[in-house]
Design a protein around this motif. Structure first.
Motif, PDB file in Angstrom:
ATOM      1  N   MET A 160       0.832  -1.202   0.000  1.00 43.39           N
ATOM      2  CA  MET A 160       0.000   0.000   0.000  1.00 43.39           C
ATOM      3  C   MET A 160       0.869   1.257   0.000  1.00 43.39           C
ATOM      4  SD  MET A 160      -2.986  -1.426   0.129  1.00 43.39           S
ATOM      5  CE  MET A 160      -4.224  -0.260   0.674  1.00 43.39           C
ATOM      6  N   PRO A 161       0.349   2.368  -0.481  1.00 44.10           N
ATOM      7  CA  PRO A 161       1.095   3.633  -0.392  1.00 44.10           C
ATOM      8  C   PRO A 161       1.374   3.985   1.064  1.00 44.10           C
ATOM      9  CG  PRO A 161      -0.809   3.849  -1.838  1.00 44.10           C
ATOM     10  CD  PRO A 161      -0.964   2.537  -1.132  1.00 44.10           C
ATOM     11  N   GLY A 162       2.493   4.643   1.295  1.00 45.31           N
ATOM     12  CA  GLY A 162       2.843   5.034   2.657  1.00 45.31           C
ATOM     13  C   GLY A 162       2.039   6.242   3.110  1.00 45.31           C
ATOM     14  N   TYR A 163       1.758   6.290   4.403  1.00 41.74           N
ATOM     15  CA  TYR A 163       1.062   7.454   4.942  1.00 41.74           C
ATOM     16  C   TYR A 163       2.074   8.392   5.595  1.00 41.74           C
ATOM     17  CZ  TYR A 163       1.114   4.471   9.180  1.00 41.74           C
ATOM     18  OH  TYR A 163       1.482   3.652  10.211  1.00 41.74           O
ATOM     19  N   GLY A 164       1.617   9.569   5.999  1.00 46.49           N
ATOM     20  CA  GLY A 164       2.519  10.576   6.553  1.00 46.49           C
ATOM     21  C   GLY A 164       2.710  11.724   5.596  1.00 46.49           C
ATOM     22  N   HIS A 165       3.747  12.531   5.825  1.00 50.99           N
ATOM     23  CA  HIS A 165       3.917  13.749   5.036  1.00 50.99           C
ATOM     24  C   HIS A 165       4.281  13.489   3.583  1.00 50.99           C
ATOM     25  CE1 HIS A 165       8.118  12.851   6.008  1.00 50.99           C
ATOM     26  NE2 HIS A 165       8.486  13.726   5.098  1.00 50.99           N
ATOM     27  N   VAL A 172      -6.181   8.843   1.307  1.00 51.84           N
ATOM     28  CA  VAL A 172      -7.391   8.441   2.027  1.00 51.84           C
ATOM     29  C   VAL A 172      -8.418   7.842   1.075  1.00 51.84           C
ATOM     30  CG1 VAL A 172      -9.354   9.251   3.390  1.00 51.84           C
ATOM     31  CG2 VAL A 172      -7.043  10.071   3.904  1.00 51.84           C
ATOM     32  N   ASP A 173      -8.635   8.499  -0.066  1.00 54.80           N
ATOM     33  CA  ASP A 173      -9.610   8.020  -1.038  1.00 54.80           C
ATOM     34  C   ASP A 173      -9.200   6.682  -1.646  1.00 54.80           C
ATOM     35  OD1 ASP A 173     -11.110  10.280  -0.616  1.00 54.80           O
ATOM     36  OD2 ASP A 173     -10.197  11.390  -2.277  1.00 54.80           O
ATOM     37  N   MET A 174      -7.907   6.409  -1.646  1.00 50.54           N
ATOM     38  CA  MET A 174      -7.396   5.178  -2.224  1.00 50.54           C
ATOM     39  C   MET A 174      -7.423   4.030  -1.224  1.00 50.54           C
ATOM     40  SD  MET A 174      -3.561   4.452  -3.770  1.00 50.54           S
ATOM     41  CE  MET A 174      -3.459   6.152  -4.316  1.00 50.54           C
ATOM     42  N   LEU A 179      -9.543  -0.952   2.435  1.00 50.98           N
ATOM     43  CA  LEU A 179      -9.549  -1.615   3.733  1.00 50.98           C
ATOM     44  C   LEU A 179     -10.958  -1.953   4.197  1.00 50.98           C
ATOM     45  CD1 LEU A 179      -6.834   0.475   5.634  1.00 50.98           C
ATOM     46  CD2 LEU A 179      -6.569  -1.794   4.613  1.00 50.98           C
ATOM     47  N   GLN A 180     -11.917  -1.118   3.862  1.00 53.61           N
ATOM     48  CA  GLN A 180     -13.288  -1.327   4.299  1.00 53.61           C
ATOM     49  C   GLN A 180     -14.044  -2.342   3.438  1.00 53.61           C
ATOM     50  OE1 GLN A 180     -14.384   3.018   4.436  1.00 53.61           O
ATOM     51  NE2 GLN A 180     -15.236   2.460   6.421  1.00 53.61           N
TER      52      GLN A 180
END
Length: 285
Positions: A160-165, A172-174, A179-180
């Motif tokens: 998955m793409p990394g989160y953070g700056h 979020v949209d991706m 996950l849901q």
């Protein structure tokens, strides 16, 4: 029915011929098991090397819940070893749910901060299949899409793409819809940098997993980059977080080093187990 299979097998054979199979000596459990027992156990079960530094009052039980046998580790390794009938390969990338491949097999995904070493860990998991292209960049935030890998007919794995700056603008949209809504997702692996411990963004990710009711696991990366005196407080911090603030997280945090292969064999075995490809009598999952 499977018109694509001959093409994949041909691709596999060509890659086998063209790719230099320069596999690290510690990538295979069979090779690691030839080391002196104390050393190979330190590679396979990294917590065993830290246990002596812990205060006697600390309960060791939650750090050793998943403790497979040598036979289990060998069986798991076979699943991560490609053959003409068991093809391991990158299949596709997606930026939206309508681009995500439709598959029936169990799936696991890896999420974490942009510089946590996520792609490096996935490459080490697939190190026995060096023809599998897992792109690793020195620049944090390199992964901008959901990248799908197929392990034969056994399971699929998603980077998955990394989160953070350094997260992509549409993170979020991706990620959240995946996950849901992903029905075949059986386990999410939440990576935390062992050299710095859980950060604010990691705590937000934990809250997200808890909100969605996802079965997930916390994995501490880069354990070779820091001394035990620094790693241990971070490990205890993660363990306390799991005990006090989570409901859906597996009770045992995993320790890994992508460069030294510490904990990689254990993680392979756990993935094999939770995807239903390895039945074990004495374990909690």
């Amino acid at each position: 029915m499977f018109l694509w299979q001959p093409r994949l097998l041909l691709h596999y054979r060509i890659q086998q011929q063209l790719t230099c199979r320069c596999v690290h000596s510690l990538a295979s459990f069979q090779q690691v098991s030839r080391l002196p027992e104390r050393k190979w156990r330190g590679v396979v079960f990294p917590f065993s090397s830290l246990e002596g530094h812990l205060d006697r009052s600390v309960d060791r039980g939650d750090f050793q819940l998943f403790h497979p046998s040598e036979e289990d580790l060998q069986r798991a390794e076979r699943l991560f070893t490609p053959s003409a009938k068991h093809v391991i390969l990158y299949t596709s990338s997606a930026v939206r749910m309508d681009h995500v491949p439709e598959i029936q097999q169990p799936e696991v995904c890896f999420i974490g901060r942009s510089n946590v070493g996520k792609s490096s860990l996935i490459r080490s998991l697939f190190s026995l299949a060096p023809e599998v292209e897992v792109r690793v960049s020195k620049t944090p935030g390199h992964t901008k899409k959901m990248n799908f890998f197929r392990v034969g007919q056994a399971f699929s794995l998603v980077d998955m793409p990394g989160y953070g700056h350094k997260a992509p603008r549409d993170f979020v949209d991706m990620v959240e819809p995946y996950l849901q809504a992903r029905e075949n997702l059986v386990r999410t692996f939440l990576l935390v940098d062992g050299s710095v411990g859980p950060q604010r963004a990691d705590l937000v990710a934990v809250e997200m997993c808890e909100e969605f009711g996802l079965p997930y696991v916390m994995v501490m990366t880069k354990i070779d980059k820091v001394r035990p005196g620094i790693l241990l407080p971070h490990l205890l911090q993660v363990q306390n977080l799991i005990k006090t603030q989570t409901k859906y997280c597996f009770a045992q945090p995993f320790l890994v080093s992508s460069t030294q292969f510490s904990g990689v064999h254990l993680l392979r075995c756990f993935i094999t187990h939770v995807t239903g490809n390895l039945q074990m009598d004495s374990t909690t999952s």
